[in-house]
Design a protein around this motif. Structure first.
Motif, PDB file in Angstrom:
ATOM      1  N   GLY A 102      69.289  -3.587  56.346  1.00  0.00           N
ATOM      2  CA  GLY A 102      68.398  -3.952  55.257  1.00  0.00           C
ATOM      3  C   GLY A 102      67.793  -2.780  54.535  1.00  0.00           C
ATOM      4  O   GLY A 102      67.794  -2.718  53.293  1.00  0.00           O
ATOM      5  N   SER A 103      67.276  -1.794  55.267  1.00  0.00           N
ATOM      6  CA  SER A 103      66.630  -0.646  54.621  1.00  0.00           C
ATOM      7  C   SER A 103      67.628   0.204  53.858  1.00  0.00           C
ATOM      8  O   SER A 103      67.354   0.654  52.735  1.00  0.00           O
ATOM      9  N   LEU A 104      68.808   0.427  54.454  1.00  0.00           N
ATOM     10  CA  LEU A 104      69.812   1.244  53.762  1.00  0.00           C
ATOM     11  C   LEU A 104      70.320   0.519  52.520  1.00  0.00           C
ATOM     12  O   LEU A 104      70.591   1.159  51.483  1.00  0.00           O
ATOM     13  N   ASP A 105      70.440  -0.792  52.607  1.00  0.00           N
ATOM     14  CA  ASP A 105      70.849  -1.557  51.438  1.00  0.00           C
ATOM     15  C   ASP A 105      69.814  -1.432  50.320  1.00  0.00           C
ATOM     16  O   ASP A 105      70.166  -1.350  49.134  1.00  0.00           O
ATOM     17  N   GLN A 106      68.536  -1.389  50.684  1.00  0.00           N
ATOM     18  CA  GLN A 106      67.495  -1.190  49.670  1.00  0.00           C
ATOM     19  C   GLN A 106      67.605   0.183  49.033  1.00  0.00           C
ATOM     20  O   GLN A 106      67.395   0.341  47.822  1.00  0.00           O
ATOM     21  N   VAL A 107      67.949   1.193  49.836  1.00  0.00           N
ATOM     22  CA  VAL A 107      68.145   2.538  49.283  1.00  0.00           C
ATOM     23  C   VAL A 107      69.325   2.534  48.323  1.00  0.00           C
ATOM     24  O   VAL A 107      69.261   3.108  47.221  1.00  0.00           O
ATOM     25  N   ALA A 108      70.422   1.878  48.713  1.00  0.00           N
ATOM     26  CA  ALA A 108      71.595   1.805  47.841  1.00  0.00           C
ATOM     27  C   ALA A 108      71.256   1.091  46.532  1.00  0.00           C
ATOM     28  O   ALA A 108      71.683   1.509  45.452  1.00  0.00           O
ATOM     29  N   SER A 109      70.477   0.010  46.626  1.00  0.00           N
ATOM     30  CA  SER A 109      70.075  -0.721  45.417  1.00  0.00           C
ATOM     31  C   SER A 109      69.194   0.143  44.523  1.00  0.00           C
ATOM     32  O   SER A 109      69.305   0.099  43.285  1.00  0.00           O
ATOM     33  N   LEU A 110      68.324   0.952  45.135  1.00  0.00           N
ATOM     34  CA  LEU A 110      67.469   1.848  44.370  1.00  0.00           C
ATOM     35  C   LEU A 110      68.300   2.879  43.624  1.00  0.00           C
ATOM     36  O   LEU A 110      68.079   3.141  42.421  1.00  0.00           O
ATOM     37  N   VAL A 111      69.275   3.472  44.313  1.00  0.00           N
ATOM     38  CA  VAL A 111      70.148   4.454  43.661  1.00  0.00           C
ATOM     39  C   VAL A 111      70.901   3.800  42.507  1.00  0.00           C
ATOM     40  O   VAL A 111      71.015   4.369  41.415  1.00  0.00           O
TER      41      VAL A 111
ATOM     42  N   ALA B 226      68.601  14.932  51.854  1.00  0.00           N
ATOM     43  CA  ALA B 226      67.450  14.866  50.952  1.00  0.00           C
ATOM     44  C   ALA B 226      66.133  14.842  51.721  1.00  0.00           C
ATOM     45  O   ALA B 226      65.129  15.404  51.269  1.00  0.00           O
ATOM     46  N   ALA B 227      66.122  14.182  52.879  1.00  0.00           N
ATOM     47  CA  ALA B 227      64.885  14.039  53.662  1.00  0.00           C
ATOM     48  C   ALA B 227      65.224  14.170  55.145  1.00  0.00           C
ATOM     49  O   ALA B 227      65.355  13.158  55.841  1.00  0.00           O
ATOM     50  N   PRO B 228      65.424  15.397  55.623  1.00  0.00           N
ATOM     51  CA  PRO B 228      65.815  15.595  57.024  1.00  0.00           C
ATOM     52  C   PRO B 228      64.841  14.915  57.985  1.00  0.00           C
ATOM     53  O   PRO B 228      63.619  14.974  57.816  1.00  0.00           O
ATOM     54  N   GLY B 229      65.414  14.255  58.977  1.00  0.00           N
ATOM     55  CA  GLY B 229      64.605  13.612  59.996  1.00  0.00           C
ATOM     56  C   GLY B 229      64.040  12.269  59.603  1.00  0.00           C
ATOM     57  O   GLY B 229      63.264  11.688  60.373  1.00  0.00           O
ATOM     58  N   THR B 230      64.402  11.755  58.432  1.00  0.00           N
ATOM     59  CA  THR B 230      63.858  10.473  57.947  1.00  0.00           C
ATOM     60  C   THR B 230      64.948   9.414  57.954  1.00  0.00           C
ATOM     61  O   THR B 230      66.050   9.650  57.447  1.00  0.00           O
ATOM     62  N   ASP B 231      64.657   8.251  58.519  1.00  0.00           N
ATOM     63  CA  ASP B 231      65.616   7.153  58.475  1.00  0.00           C
ATOM     64  C   ASP B 231      65.401   6.362  57.182  1.00  0.00           C
ATOM     65  O   ASP B 231      64.453   6.627  56.425  1.00  0.00           O
ATOM     66  N   PRO B 232      66.292   5.412  56.858  1.00  0.00           N
ATOM     67  CA  PRO B 232      66.151   4.674  55.598  1.00  0.00           C
ATOM     68  C   PRO B 232      64.787   4.008  55.424  1.00  0.00           C
ATOM     69  O   PRO B 232      64.209   4.044  54.329  1.00  0.00           O
TER      70      PRO B 232
ATOM     71  N   PRO C 252      52.676   8.497  45.869  1.00  0.00           N
ATOM     72  CA  PRO C 252      52.727   9.052  44.511  1.00  0.00           C
ATOM     73  C   PRO C 252      52.814  10.570  44.489  1.00  0.00           C
ATOM     74  O   PRO C 252      53.276  11.154  43.497  1.00  0.00           O
ATOM     75  N   ALA C 253      52.419  11.218  45.552  1.00  0.00           N
ATOM     76  CA  ALA C 253      52.436  12.686  45.577  1.00  0.00           C
ATOM     77  C   ALA C 253      53.830  13.240  45.800  1.00  0.00           C
ATOM     78  O   ALA C 253      54.147  14.337  45.344  1.00  0.00           O
ATOM     79  N   GLN C 254      54.685  12.508  46.513  1.00  0.00           N
ATOM     80  CA  GLN C 254      56.000  13.047  46.836  1.00  0.00           C
ATOM     81  C   GLN C 254      57.153  12.110  46.495  1.00  0.00           C
ATOM     82  O   GLN C 254      58.314  12.525  46.530  1.00  0.00           O
ATOM     83  N   GLY C 255      56.867  10.869  46.132  1.00  0.00           N
ATOM     84  CA  GLY C 255      57.926   9.895  45.931  1.00  0.00           C
ATOM     85  C   GLY C 255      58.929  10.279  44.861  1.00  0.00           C
ATOM     86  O   GLY C 255      60.148  10.212  45.075  1.00  0.00           O
ATOM     87  N   GLY C 256      58.435  10.704  43.696  1.00  0.00           N
ATOM     88  CA  GLY C 256      59.338  11.060  42.609  1.00  0.00           C
ATOM     89  C   GLY C 256      60.234  12.222  42.956  1.00  0.00           C
ATOM     90  O   GLY C 256      61.440  12.214  42.672  1.00  0.00           O
ATOM     91  N   GLN C 257      59.680  13.246  43.592  1.00  0.00           N
ATOM     92  CA  GLN C 257      60.468  14.416  43.972  1.00  0.00           C
ATOM     93  C   GLN C 257      61.514  14.049  45.020  1.00  0.00           C
ATOM     94  O   GLN C 257      62.663  14.517  44.976  1.00  0.00           O
ATOM     95  N   LEU C 258      61.136  13.185  45.955  1.00  0.00           N
ATOM     96  CA  LEU C 258      62.058  12.769  47.010  1.00  0.00           C
ATOM     97  C   LEU C 258      63.227  11.979  46.428  1.00  0.00           C
ATOM     98  O   LEU C 258      64.393  12.185  46.804  1.00  0.00           O
ATOM     99  N   LEU C 259      62.926  11.077  45.493  1.00  0.00           N
ATOM    100  CA  LEU C 259      63.993  10.319  44.854  1.00  0.00           C
ATOM    101  C   LEU C 259      64.922  11.244  44.083  1.00  0.00           C
ATOM    102  O   LEU C 259      66.150  11.079  44.102  1.00  0.00           O
TER     103      LEU C 259
ATOM    104  N   ARG D 228      65.644  14.318  44.796  1.00  0.00           N
ATOM    105  CA  ARG D 228      66.509  15.018  45.746  1.00  0.00           C
ATOM    106  C   ARG D 228      67.653  14.118  46.215  1.00  0.00           C
ATOM    107  O   ARG D 228      68.792  14.573  46.363  1.00  0.00           O
ATOM    108  N   LEU D 229      67.348  12.840  46.445  1.00  0.00           N
ATOM    109  CA  LEU D 229      68.413  11.926  46.864  1.00  0.00           C
ATOM    110  C   LEU D 229      69.463  11.766  45.765  1.00  0.00           C
ATOM    111  O   LEU D 229      70.668  11.784  46.031  1.00  0.00           O
ATOM    112  N   ILE D 230      69.000  11.617  44.523  1.00  0.00           N
ATOM    113  CA  ILE D 230      69.942  11.490  43.410  1.00  0.00           C
ATOM    114  C   ILE D 230      70.818  12.735  43.302  1.00  0.00           C
ATOM    115  O   ILE D 230      72.031  12.649  43.082  1.00  0.00           O
ATOM    116  N   ASP D 231      70.215  13.908  43.488  1.00  0.00           N
ATOM    117  CA  ASP D 231      71.001  15.143  43.473  1.00  0.00           C
ATOM    118  C   ASP D 231      72.081  15.119  44.546  1.00  0.00           C
ATOM    119  O   ASP D 231      73.236  15.489  44.304  1.00  0.00           O
TER     120      ASP D 231
END
Length: 417
Positions: free
Chosen positions: A3-12, A35-41, A51-58, A60-63
């Motif tokens: 479920g969580s990975l599918d949400q990430v795929a939908s976000l991308v 993009a986020a070492p040590g973080t699961d979906p 709001p402080a890091q969400g945009g930058q994290l997204l 990095r994932l897009i990159d």
């Protein structure tokens, strides 16, 4: 996908238009870990809400998801049929002249944009600047690398040594720096081909639009929109160059509007020839060629009913013709009948397991049927049997390089083209 990975795929997909089917789950997980070492979906999704890091994290994932390997002079034969001299002359006849305007859509780290500038200089001279090349990409990291213009040995390995020596400077660390003369001909900006308008805001129409092996990453629904963006960006008489893998995702190169011609790799009509040595002799070779050609021409024109009629007539006489079964499956897939396409393509591979294009298209059909295991097996089969020296697919391919079909398979499997 869970479920969580599918949400990430939908976000991308929502942010970029890039399709990440279940067959690319491993690739998405790898990109997320970079993009986020040590973080699961699930943790990644929670971090995005900050709001402080969400945009930058997204970002990095897009990159990580979008940046693919590229290099100078990749499939340069496709670019060498661009009529630089006539385009430059047309600019001069239309008014004060000026450089030929070029858009490299999905330019990644810039090698294609610089290659286009080099090809223009080699064709029409270096002064005054013969081209204005705009390179666009969704990845900010890729664009930063393009603007810096520093490349490793692998990226420049196909350049003619004399050209490399003249337009790139070897640095003490072994990397190559694009010279100021070449950098002056290319500029870069961020643009989402699938979701942003085309041409990019503020840009006038282009003489040449190049988009190679980008559409393979987009969802089916967005491919038509992206092609529309490319077509609208062309001035009348301009040239559209599509990548081979992108062409295969639309059956054949989509024709641009009035006065806009996709560039062919070779002049003259397609060479129509028997493609399979074991095709039934019950149909004369000339008649078979004509029916296959007619089916493909009708499909290319959007007349799928006529296309199906042509190929069905051939299959009624020669049901064991692998190439005809392949064309039948290709047309069914473009009609939206993925299940029927899969059956036809499996028949094609039954009669000729080495028919790599059928295996590739079968993978596409299974993607649409949401059968990731079968899709992966089909793409792996295609990679196993595709051979750049194989000339049997001439009728279907024409300008398409088999290596680009392999790139499309790798993309769907989550590898690097």
């Amino acid at each position: 996908m869970n479920g969580s990975l599918d949400q990430v795929a939908s976000l991308v997909r929502r942010e970029t238009g890039i399709a990440l089917p279940p067959s690319r789950e491993d690739a998405l997980l790898t990109a997320l870990r970079r993009a986020a070492p040590g973080t699961d979906p699930a943790g990644f999704l929670r971090a995005l809400a900050d709001p402080a890091q969400g945009g930058q994290l997204l970002g990095r994932l897009i990159d990580e998801v979008t940046v693919q390997e590229t290099f100078f002079a990749r499939d340069v034969g496709q670019l060498r049929v661009i009529p630089w001299a006539s385009l430059r002359a047309g600019r001069a006849r239309g008014g004060p002249g000026g450089p030929v305007r070029v858009w490299s859509a999905g330019c990644a780290t810039g090698e294609e944009a610089y290659t286009l500038a080099l090809e223009a200089m080699l064709a029409v001279g270096v002064s005054p600047g013969p081209v204005d090349v705009l390179g666009t990409d969704i990845s900010a990291a890729a664009l930063a690398a393009a603007a810096a213009g520093r490349y490793g040995e692998r990226a420049v390995r196909l350049l003619d040594p004399a050209v490399r020596e003249r337009y790139l400077t070897r640095q003490p660390d072994g990397r190559y720096q694009v010279t100021e003369q070449l950098r002056a001909l290319a500029r870069f900006r961020q643009h989402n081909l699938a979701l942003d308008p085309g041409p990019p805001p503020g840009e006038a129409a282009f003489d040449v639009v190049v988009c190679r092996n980008v559409l393979i990453y987009l969802s089916t629904q967005l491919i038509g929109r992206a092609l529309g963006n490319l077509e609208r960006a062309l001035r009348p008489g301009g040239v559209l160059v599509l990548g081979a893998a992108d062409v295969l995702h639309r059956t054949a190169a989509r024709k641009a509007g009035s006065g806009r011609a996709p560039v062919p790799a070779q002049p003259g009509p397609p060479r129509l020839q028997p493609l399979l040595p074991n095709a039934s002799s019950r149909v004369a070779a000339a008649g078979r060629r004509q029916q296959l050609a007619a089916a493909l021409e009708a499909a290319d024109a959007g007349d799928r009913l006529r296309a199906l009629s042509e190929v069905s007539g051939l299959l009624a006489s020669t049901p064991d013709d692998a190439e005809a079964n392949f064309v039948f499956g290709l047309i069914l897939l473009e009609r939206g009948d993925a299940a029927g396409a899969a059956r036809a393509l499996r028949r094609a591979l039954h009669y000729d397991p080495s028919l790599g294009l059928a295996a590739f298209t079968l993978g596409r059909a299974y993607d649409r049927l949401d059968d990731p295991g079968a899709a992966r097996a089909a793409y792996q089969h295609a990679l196993h049997v595709l051979d750049p020296a194989d000339q049997r697919h001439e009728l279907i391919l024409q300008q398409i390089d088999i290596r680009d079909v392999a790139a499309a398979c790798s993309a769907r499997l989550g590898g690097t083209p």
